[in-house]
Design a protein around this motif. Structure first.
Motif, PDB file in Angstrom:
ATOM      1  N   SER A  13       0.420  52.591  42.467  1.00 46.29           N
ATOM      2  CA  SER A  13       1.195  52.953  41.282  1.00 46.29           C
ATOM      3  C   SER A  13       0.678  54.269  40.693  1.00 46.29           C
ATOM      4  O   SER A  13       1.460  55.145  40.271  1.00 46.29           O
ATOM      5  N   HIS A  19      -9.575  42.103  42.460  1.00 47.89           N
ATOM      6  CA  HIS A  19      -8.225  41.543  42.446  1.00 47.89           C
ATOM      7  C   HIS A  19      -7.347  42.408  43.369  1.00 47.89           C
ATOM      8  O   HIS A  19      -7.353  43.634  43.257  1.00 47.89           O
ATOM      9  N   SER A  40      10.575  48.819  43.730  1.00 46.86           N
ATOM     10  CA  SER A  40      10.040  47.659  44.447  1.00 46.86           C
ATOM     11  C   SER A  40       8.751  48.015  45.173  1.00 46.86           C
ATOM     12  O   SER A  40       8.462  49.197  45.414  1.00 46.86           O
ATOM     13  N   GLN A  41       7.980  47.000  45.491  1.00 45.88           N
ATOM     14  CA  GLN A  41       6.730  47.183  46.223  1.00 45.88           C
ATOM     15  C   GLN A  41       6.455  45.923  47.023  1.00 45.88           C
ATOM     16  O   GLN A  41       6.506  44.814  46.480  1.00 45.88           O
ATOM     17  N   GLU A  42       6.173  46.127  48.283  1.00 45.44           N
ATOM     18  CA  GLU A  42       5.751  45.025  49.135  1.00 45.44           C
ATOM     19  C   GLU A  42       4.254  45.229  49.367  1.00 45.44           C
ATOM     20  O   GLU A  42       3.816  46.343  49.645  1.00 45.44           O
ATOM     21  N   LEU A  43       3.476  44.170  49.207  1.00 42.92           N
ATOM     22  CA  LEU A  43       2.018  44.271  49.319  1.00 42.92           C
ATOM     23  C   LEU A  43       1.502  43.251  50.311  1.00 42.92           C
ATOM     24  O   LEU A  43       1.792  42.057  50.174  1.00 42.92           O
ATOM     25  N   LYS A  44       0.750  43.700  51.295  1.00 44.15           N
ATOM     26  CA  LYS A  44       0.060  42.763  52.188  1.00 44.15           C
ATOM     27  C   LYS A  44      -1.432  43.010  52.058  1.00 44.15           C
ATOM     28  O   LYS A  44      -1.908  44.091  52.415  1.00 44.15           O
ATOM     29  N   PHE A  45      -2.130  42.014  51.510  1.00 46.24           N
ATOM     30  CA  PHE A  45      -3.564  42.135  51.299  1.00 46.24           C
ATOM     31  C   PHE A  45      -4.253  41.770  52.614  1.00 46.24           C
ATOM     32  O   PHE A  45      -4.264  40.607  53.010  1.00 46.24           O
ATOM     33  N   ILE A  74     -15.374  32.340  51.569  1.00 44.31           N
ATOM     34  CA  ILE A  74     -15.323  33.047  52.853  1.00 44.31           C
ATOM     35  C   ILE A  74     -15.674  34.530  52.716  1.00 44.31           C
ATOM     36  O   ILE A  74     -15.986  35.196  53.697  1.00 44.31           O
ATOM     37  N   PHE A  75     -15.657  35.059  51.477  1.00 46.57           N
ATOM     38  CA  PHE A  75     -15.929  36.487  51.290  1.00 46.57           C
ATOM     39  C   PHE A  75     -17.421  36.783  51.098  1.00 46.57           C
ATOM     40  O   PHE A  75     -17.852  37.917  51.271  1.00 46.57           O
ATOM     41  N   ALA A  98      -3.766  47.391  44.232  1.00 47.40           N
ATOM     42  CA  ALA A  98      -2.349  47.790  44.274  1.00 47.40           C
ATOM     43  C   ALA A  98      -2.019  48.798  43.176  1.00 47.40           C
ATOM     44  O   ALA A  98      -1.139  49.641  43.336  1.00 47.40           O
ATOM     45  N   GLY A  99      -2.745  48.723  42.062  1.00 45.68           N
ATOM     46  CA  GLY A  99      -2.519  49.658  40.954  1.00 45.68           C
ATOM     47  C   GLY A  99      -2.780  51.100  41.358  1.00 45.68           C
ATOM     48  O   GLY A  99      -2.211  52.027  40.770  1.00 45.68           O
ATOM     49  N   LEU A 100      -3.601  51.299  42.373  1.00 42.99           N
ATOM     50  CA  LEU A 100      -3.880  52.669  42.831  1.00 42.99           C
ATOM     51  C   LEU A 100      -2.645  53.273  43.505  1.00 42.99           C
ATOM     52  O   LEU A 100      -2.458  54.488  43.509  1.00 42.99           O
ATOM     53  N   ASP A 148      -3.085  55.237  36.396  1.00 44.87           N
ATOM     54  CA  ASP A 148      -1.654  55.598  36.362  1.00 44.87           C
ATOM     55  C   ASP A 148      -1.281  56.014  34.942  1.00 44.87           C
ATOM     56  O   ASP A 148      -1.013  55.175  34.093  1.00 44.87           O
ATOM     57  N   MET A 151       3.371  47.301  37.600  1.00 41.94           N
ATOM     58  CA  MET A 151       2.227  46.630  38.218  1.00 41.94           C
ATOM     59  C   MET A 151       1.389  45.876  37.182  1.00 41.94           C
ATOM     60  O   MET A 151       0.614  44.993  37.548  1.00 41.94           O
ATOM     61  N   TYR A 159      -4.464  49.340  30.904  1.00 39.06           N
ATOM     62  CA  TYR A 159      -4.062  49.329  32.310  1.00 39.06           C
ATOM     63  C   TYR A 159      -4.004  50.754  32.873  1.00 39.06           C
ATOM     64  O   TYR A 159      -4.368  50.989  34.026  1.00 39.06           O
ATOM     65  N   LEU A 190      -2.498  36.677  49.748  1.00 34.97           N
ATOM     66  CA  LEU A 190      -2.218  37.270  51.060  1.00 34.97           C
ATOM     67  C   LEU A 190      -1.127  38.333  50.995  1.00 34.97           C
ATOM     68  O   LEU A 190      -1.215  39.352  51.672  1.00 34.97           O
ATOM     69  N   SER A 191      -0.082  38.051  50.228  1.00 38.97           N
ATOM     70  CA  SER A 191       0.972  39.063  50.114  1.00 38.97           C
ATOM     71  C   SER A 191       1.803  38.826  48.860  1.00 38.97           C
ATOM     72  O   SER A 191       1.806  37.729  48.296  1.00 38.97           O
ATOM     73  N   GLN A 192       2.478  39.884  48.453  1.00 44.12           N
ATOM     74  CA  GLN A 192       3.346  39.803  47.274  1.00 44.12           C
ATOM     75  C   GLN A 192       4.467  40.817  47.443  1.00 44.12           C
ATOM     76  O   GLN A 192       4.207  41.986  47.740  1.00 44.12           O
ATOM     77  N   MET A 219      -4.312  42.879  43.118  1.00 43.75           N
ATOM     78  CA  MET A 219      -3.363  43.621  42.284  1.00 43.75           C
ATOM     79  C   MET A 219      -4.018  44.816  41.589  1.00 43.75           C
ATOM     80  O   MET A 219      -3.319  45.721  41.136  1.00 43.75           O
ATOM     81  N   SER A 250      -6.150  51.623  36.189  1.00 41.49           N
ATOM     82  CA  SER A 250      -5.431  52.016  37.412  1.00 41.49           C
ATOM     83  C   SER A 250      -5.432  53.530  37.606  1.00 41.49           C
ATOM     84  O   SER A 250      -5.233  54.014  38.713  1.00 41.49           O
ATOM     85  N   LEU A 287       7.512  42.563  45.317  1.00 40.69           N
ATOM     86  CA  LEU A 287       7.853  42.783  43.908  1.00 40.69           C
ATOM     87  C   LEU A 287       9.136  43.584  43.809  1.00 40.69           C
ATOM     88  O   LEU A 287       9.232  44.669  44.400  1.00 40.69           O
ATOM     89  N   LYS A 288      10.105  43.067  43.072  1.00 37.21           N
ATOM     90  CA  LYS A 288      11.301  43.858  42.771  1.00 37.21           C
ATOM     91  C   LYS A 288      11.376  44.021  41.263  1.00 37.21           C
ATOM     92  O   LYS A 288      11.559  43.031  40.540  1.00 37.21           O
ATOM     93  N   PHE A 289      11.211  45.261  40.819  1.00 41.83           N
ATOM     94  CA  PHE A 289      11.235  45.557  39.389  1.00 41.83           C
ATOM     95  C   PHE A 289      12.698  45.709  38.969  1.00 41.83           C
ATOM     96  O   PHE A 289      13.356  46.676  39.322  1.00 41.83           O
ATOM     97  N   LEU A 337     -13.453  34.058  41.823  1.00 40.07           N
ATOM     98  CA  LEU A 337     -13.619  34.854  43.042  1.00 40.07           C
ATOM     99  C   LEU A 337     -13.853  36.329  42.695  1.00 40.07           C
ATOM    100  O   LEU A 337     -14.498  37.068  43.443  1.00 40.07           O
TER     101      LEU A 337
END
Lengths: 135, 135
Positions: free
Chosen positions: B64, B55, B80-85, B48-49, B60-62, A33, A57, A27, A79-81, B57, A31, A83-85, B37
């Motif tokens: 991190s 992925h 914590s992390q909030e993600l909106k794709f 649709i793509f 999202a690793g970038l 990281d 992550m 990972y 669409l969204s996520q 996620m 990534s 995350l609380k670690f 996918l």
């Protein structure tokens, strides 16, 4: 993939997966990281965790796994996520991931799911919510 | 790692990284997310793509990566992390990730950061907020 109409509020899916030291190294490569907290035993020993921990992550990827493979399954659009670690995952830990459908938005074929990861002692390591589309 | 006291609200960091087809395959292995996918050209063509996408996620690793390597840097503890794709990332896309400190919580040495990923056309593919501790 499951049809949107078939999926019920309250439906759940679970998976268990061991996060290995090798997963952590892979990972870090994917990534980029390379935080020593994840890779360097000597460094990690001096931190509040006492030893190396998995990337948050990386654990979060197991949620993506369960959504993409099982509920709703292949074809899922993420669409969204949120995350609380909450607690560290150590190399070798067996993580149990659970997702539960908590709301449906019929006009857009969207689901909201509670997402939870626990370690072998049952302690919550990661929690949050996902939103997906079932096309 | 940067000292908490040195970090200012408004401070930013940026990284660019190309997400390759190989990264997507490696991430599928690490996470176990084998949603077609991301992996199956024929399958993805009918969605649709129009073709395979990375992925969410993985992108999202970038975030991190940038938090763990640069701002705040090595030793960062992810809270914590909030993600909106917002839009798909395709294999081969160059993704620019930007994080910006938007709040500090001195008592707990915590930072809140705005996190944003754009593709080469400047389109936002992922947005959200992170919270980290700088121990």
């Amino acid at each position: 993939m499951r049809r949107y109409e078939e999926i019920q509020i309250g439906e759940r899916a679970v998976l268990r997966r061991r996060i290995t030291s090798e997963d952590i190294e892979k990972y870090a490569e994917v990534s980029g990281d390379v935080n020593p907290l994840h890779l360097d035993d000597e460094y990690a020993k001096k931190t509040i965790f006492g030893r190396r921990i998995a990337h948050g992550m990386l654990t979060a990827g197991l949620i993506s796994n369960l959504l993409g493979n099982v509920l709703p399954g292949p074809g899922t659009v993420y669409l969204s996520q949120e995350l609380k670690f909450k607690a560290p995952v150590y190399p070798g830990d067996l993580v149990e991931v659970e997702v539960e459908v908590i709301a449906k938005e019929d006009a857009k074929k969207r689901l909201r799911l509670k997402t939870l990861c626990r370690n072998e002692e049952g302690k919550t390591v990661l929690e949050g919510e996902a939103q997906v589309m079932v096309p």
